[in-house]
Design a protein around this motif. Structure first.
Motif, mmCIF file in Angstrom:
data_model
loop_
_atom_site.group_PDB
_atom_site.id
_atom_site.type_symbol
_atom_site.label_atom_id
_atom_site.label_comp_id
_atom_site.label_asym_id
_atom_site.label_seq_id
_atom_site.Cartn_x
_atom_site.Cartn_y
_atom_site.Cartn_z
ATOM 1 N N GLY A 8 0.810 -1.212 0.000
ATOM 2 C CA GLY A 8 0.000 0.000 0.000
ATOM 3 C C GLY A 8 0.844 1.264 0.000
ATOM 4 O O GLY A 8 0.610 2.200 0.758
ATOM 5 N N LEU A 9 1.871 1.275 -0.819
ATOM 6 C CA LEU A 9 2.811 2.411 -0.809
ATOM 7 C C LEU A 9 2.494 3.458 -1.872
ATOM 8 O O LEU A 9 3.197 4.437 -2.015
ATOM 9 C CB LEU A 9 4.242 1.898 -1.033
ATOM 10 N N SER A 10 1.397 3.212 -2.595
ATOM 11 C CA SER A 10 1.089 4.135 -3.675
ATOM 12 C C SER A 10 1.011 5.558 -3.174
ATOM 13 O O SER A 10 0.461 5.828 -2.112
ATOM 14 C CB SER A 10 -0.267 3.759 -4.289
ATOM 15 N N GLN A 11 1.520 6.442 -3.973
ATOM 16 C CA GLN A 11 1.517 7.856 -3.603
ATOM 17 C C GLN A 11 0.068 8.354 -3.536
ATOM 18 O O GLN A 11 -0.747 8.001 -4.373
ATOM 19 C CB GLN A 11 2.286 8.620 -4.665
ATOM 20 N N VAL A 12 -0.225 9.132 -2.529
ATOM 21 C CA VAL A 12 -1.572 9.693 -2.435
ATOM 22 C C VAL A 12 -1.624 10.955 -3.272
ATOM 23 O O VAL A 12 -0.961 11.938 -2.973
ATOM 24 C CB VAL A 12 -1.939 9.999 -0.965
ATOM 25 N N SER A 13 -2.400 10.900 -4.351
ATOM 26 C CA SER A 13 -2.538 12.072 -5.213
ATOM 27 C C SER A 13 -4.001 12.494 -5.272
ATOM 28 O O SER A 13 -4.387 13.305 -6.102
ATOM 29 C CB SER A 13 -2.024 11.760 -6.618
ATOM 30 N N ASP A 14 -4.794 11.895 -4.377
ATOM 31 C CA ASP A 14 -6.217 12.233 -4.327
ATOM 32 C C ASP A 14 -6.355 13.536 -3.558
ATOM 33 O O ASP A 14 -5.984 13.616 -2.383
ATOM 34 C CB ASP A 14 -6.957 11.086 -3.622
ATOM 35 N N SER A 15 -6.873 14.596 -4.208
ATOM 36 C CA SER A 15 -6.821 15.911 -3.571
ATOM 37 C C SER A 15 -7.689 15.973 -2.317
ATOM 38 O O SER A 15 -7.335 16.655 -1.351
ATOM 39 C CB SER A 15 -7.184 17.021 -4.556
ATOM 40 N N GLY A 16 -8.785 15.215 -2.305
ATOM 41 C CA GLY A 16 -9.632 15.211 -1.108
ATOM 42 C C GLY A 16 -8.876 14.693 0.093
ATOM 43 O O GLY A 16 -8.827 15.305 1.172
ATOM 44 N N GLU A 17 -8.219 13.562 -0.121
ATOM 45 C CA GLU A 17 -7.453 12.933 0.964
ATOM 46 C C GLU A 17 -6.324 13.848 1.425
ATOM 47 O O GLU A 17 -6.094 14.029 2.618
ATOM 48 C CB GLU A 17 -6.855 11.625 0.436
ATOM 49 N N LEU A 18 -5.644 14.453 0.444
ATOM 50 C CA LEU A 18 -4.506 15.324 0.767
ATOM 51 C C LEU A 18 -4.966 16.577 1.506
ATOM 52 O O LEU A 18 -4.311 17.032 2.439
ATOM 53 C CB LEU A 18 -3.745 15.725 -0.509
ATOM 54 N N GLU A 19 -6.146 17.085 1.100
ATOM 55 C CA GLU A 19 -6.657 18.288 1.745
ATOM 56 C C GLU A 19 -6.886 18.025 3.231
ATOM 57 O O GLU A 19 -6.590 18.883 4.081
ATOM 58 C CB GLU A 19 -7.970 18.704 1.076
ATOM 59 N N ALA A 20 -7.409 16.843 3.527
ATOM 60 C CA ALA A 20 -7.660 16.481 4.930
ATOM 61 C C ALA A 20 -6.345 16.520 5.712
ATOM 62 O O ALA A 20 -6.264 17.109 6.795
ATOM 63 C CB ALA A 20 -8.280 15.089 5.003
ATOM 64 N N PHE A 21 -5.280 15.912 5.117
ATOM 65 C CA PHE A 21 -3.954 15.931 5.774
ATOM 66 C C PHE A 21 -3.488 17.371 5.992
ATOM 67 O O PHE A 21 -2.969 17.722 7.044
ATOM 68 C CB PHE A 21 -2.919 15.225 4.897
ATOM 69 N N ARG A 56 2.844 9.095 6.058
ATOM 70 C CA ARG A 56 3.940 8.110 6.049
ATOM 71 C C ARG A 56 4.697 8.154 4.708
ATOM 72 O O ARG A 56 5.015 7.147 4.121
ATOM 73 C CB ARG A 56 3.415 6.710 6.353
ATOM 74 N N GLY A 57 4.935 9.375 4.254
ATOM 75 C CA GLY A 57 5.772 9.567 3.070
ATOM 76 C C GLY A 57 5.050 9.374 1.753
ATOM 77 O O GLY A 57 5.666 9.476 0.698
ATOM 78 N N LYS A 58 3.752 9.055 1.820
ATOM 79 C CA LYS A 58 3.071 8.699 0.579
ATOM 80 C C LYS A 58 2.445 9.874 -0.160
ATOM 81 O O LYS A 58 2.012 9.742 -1.294
ATOM 82 C CB LYS A 58 2.004 7.632 0.863
ATOM 83 N N ALA A 59 2.326 11.010 0.515
ATOM 84 C CA ALA A 59 1.676 12.148 -0.134
ATOM 85 C C ALA A 59 2.498 12.646 -1.314
ATOM 86 O O ALA A 59 3.733 12.605 -1.272
ATOM 87 C CB ALA A 59 1.490 13.279 0.877
ATOM 88 N N ASN A 60 1.814 13.084 -2.339
ATOM 89 C CA ASN A 60 2.488 13.671 -3.494
ATOM 90 C C ASN A 60 2.983 15.060 -3.081
ATOM 91 O O ASN A 60 2.178 15.968 -2.878
ATOM 92 C CB ASN A 60 1.476 13.770 -4.641
ATOM 93 N N PRO A 61 4.291 15.239 -2.928
ATOM 94 C CA PRO A 61 4.802 16.462 -2.309
ATOM 95 C C PRO A 61 4.432 17.744 -3.072
ATOM 96 O O PRO A 61 4.168 18.765 -2.456
ATOM 97 C CB PRO A 61 6.323 16.271 -2.285
ATOM 98 N N GLN A 62 4.398 17.638 -4.403
ATOM 99 C CA GLN A 62 4.068 18.837 -5.178
ATOM 100 C C GLN A 62 2.639 19.293 -4.900
ATOM 101 O O GLN A 62 2.377 20.474 -4.640
ATOM 102 C CB GLN A 62 4.189 18.531 -6.668
#
Ligand code: ADP
Ligand code: MG
Ligand code: ZN
Length: 474
Positions: A408-421, A456-462
């Motif tokens: 489950g290491l796929s980068q999170v590029s889902d904007s909804g999920e990232l917005e929550a973070f 855990r490092g998975k967020a798309n940093p850009q």
């Protein structure tokens, strides 16, 4: 008056063969003294030599790698002299019909490429090794009869550095061809350096001075540098040079005279009556020719052209042929071969060093490195996660895609999920958020770091950077 140097090298290289040149004794370094000997290599009366087919093959191969002709007739001559390390009182060599003649070596020097012509590469045999103790001397004949190739250049080299680069290029070629291990520590490569100087513009060669038996390339460079200056100095002071043999004293950094031409031996060469000439057939030559491989310099240029590698990367892959082969498979069809090269040179090599393994032991397919680079460039994983994926690839041999999926290491590029973070990070760190609103750009990096940590490092940093800016209203 200005002078120029002229250098010709005679390089002796022990061939890598299982047995010696004329007998079945092992060609092996480091065995107990006088254990790899027999009546043939000890020169006992009544014995007959049998040529080593592998040595003949490697000699012909070397000739081809050095762009030489391999004539259909070569013969053996006895070079007669008495010396304790020479059990037969003659050395077998090839005087006037050597196994290979007239080639050249191209090598890089400075910004360009130089060519030195090869006069010949002929096959002879090594002698024993004397050791001098306080009250006696000993001789070890394990080395006597080991096949030795002598590679003679024309006097085309014009300086100490150029001679040094030629030797490195020659060594690379011989190692590539599997002809010799060229292990300098084991004395497998030894060099006689012939040097003369002449006024610039003079076509005639000056008096040749030979420095015998150099066993390191850097020593050759130092000795040649010294000797050129010495000869020029003698001429400038109005002196004359005579043909002589000199010895290099590395500790003191000078050459000193050993003997002049008058003391030269008469070796009374004559054709060996026990050995048939070597008359290779067309088929045999074709067979050897089939094993000629790409030369190191050609490979370097191809790697630079085909994979857009910088020279320094290409040199790494030429210097370690197995790693280079591995890279070529890994980069085949890759969109970003330079990125693949970095993974091979850095991560893979580090792992190999750590585990003491070689590329042959790598569990995953070479193409997996290209896939890993593809995952990073496609945004599926970021480069930090990629490091972890690589370690797991190395351990398990699984493909990068399988590891990303499984863990489950796929980068999170889902904007909804990232917005929550991002919102969580801002709530938890009102100070830095305020700082950023007040124009402190670096505060963003802190918040970004918090999001990466939370994911855990998975967020798309850009995307994280952009989202944070949006939320904070800049
Ligand atoms: P020898 O018969 O004394 O061994 P060769 O003519 O076979 O001499 O040459 C031996 C080596 O010396 C070759 O590498 C050759 O290029 C080099 N050489 C010959 N003459 C000169 C010279 N005048 N200056 C520098 N190198 C030379
Ligand atoms: Mg000579
Ligand atoms: Zn033997």
């Amino acid at each position: 008056m200005e002078y120029e140097a002229v250098i010709g090298l005679e390089t002796h290289v022990q061939l890598r063969t299982r047995t010696k040149m004329w007998c079945g004794c092992a060609n092996e370094y480091g065995a107990e003294a006088n254990t790899n000997v027999c009546p043939v290599c000890l020169g006992l009366p009544g014995v007959l030599p049998v040529p080593n087919a592998e040595a003949l093959r490697k000699t012909a191969l070397t000739g081809m790698l050095l762009n030489c002709d391999v004539p259909s007739y070569a013969k053996w001559d006895r070079k007669n002299y008495f010396y304790p390390d020479n059990p037969k009182n003659y050395q077998l060599t090839q005087l006037d019909f050597p196994s290979t003649i007239e080639g050249f070596v191209d090598f890089e020097f400075g910004e360009g490429t130089e060519r030195v012509r090869i006069n010949r590469a002929h096959l002879e045999e090594d002698v024993g090794k004397s050791t001098h103790f306080a009250d006696h001397s000993g001789v070890d004949f394990n080395r006597a009869g080991v096949p030795l190739l002598e590679i003679v250049t024309e006097p085309d080299l014009t300086g100490a550095d150029m001679a040094y680069e030629y030797l490195n290029a020659l060594k690379a070629i011989l190692e590539y061809g599997g002809v010799s291990d060229c292990d300098m520590e084991k004395g497998q490569v030894r060099c006689d350096v012939n040097i003369s100087v002449r006024p610039i513009g003079q076509t005639e060669l000056g008096e040749k001075i030979e420095i015998k038996n150099m066993n390191s390339f850097s020593g050759v460079r130092r000795a040649a540098g010294y000797e050129i200056e010495r000869q020029i100095g003698v001429l400038r002071e109005g002196g004359t040079l005579v043909q002589e043999t000199r010895r290099w004293d590395d500790a003191v950094g000078i050459t000193e005279s050993m003997r002049t031409k008058e003391d030269a031996h008469d070796y009374r060469y004559f054709p060996d009556p026990d050995l048939m000439p070597h008359t290779p057939s067309e088929e045999w030559l074709a067979e050897v020719r089939a094993s000629v491989m790409e030369l190191p310099l050609a490979r370097k240029r191809r790697l630079m052209a085909d994979f857009q590698l910088p020279a320094s990367d290409a040199e790494v892959f030429v210097g370690d042929a197995a790693l280079g082969d591995y890279f070529e498979v890994a980069a085949n069809g890759a969109k970003n071969p330079k990125a693949v090269a970095n993974w091979v040179m850095n991560n893979l090599q580090a792992k190999l060093v750590e585990t003491g393994g070689s590329v042959a032991d790598v569990k995953f397919e070479a193409s997996a490195i290209g896939e890993l680079v593809g995952l990073i460039e496609g945004g599926q994983i970021n480069s930090k996660i990629a490091q972890d994926v690589f370690v797991k690839m190395f351990e398990s041999g699984k493909s990068p895609a399988a590891i990303v999926e499984e863990k489950g290491l796929s980068q999170v590029s889902d904007s909804g999920e990232l917005e929550a973070f991002c919102n969580e990070a801002i709530e938890a760190n009102p100070g830095p958020a305020e700082d950023f609103r007040n124009g402190k750009e670096t505060a963003l990096n802190f918040l970004k770091g918090q999001v990466m940590k939370a994911s855990r490092g998975k967020a798309n940093p850009q995307m994280v950077g952009e989202l944070l800016k949006n939320i904070l209203g800049s």
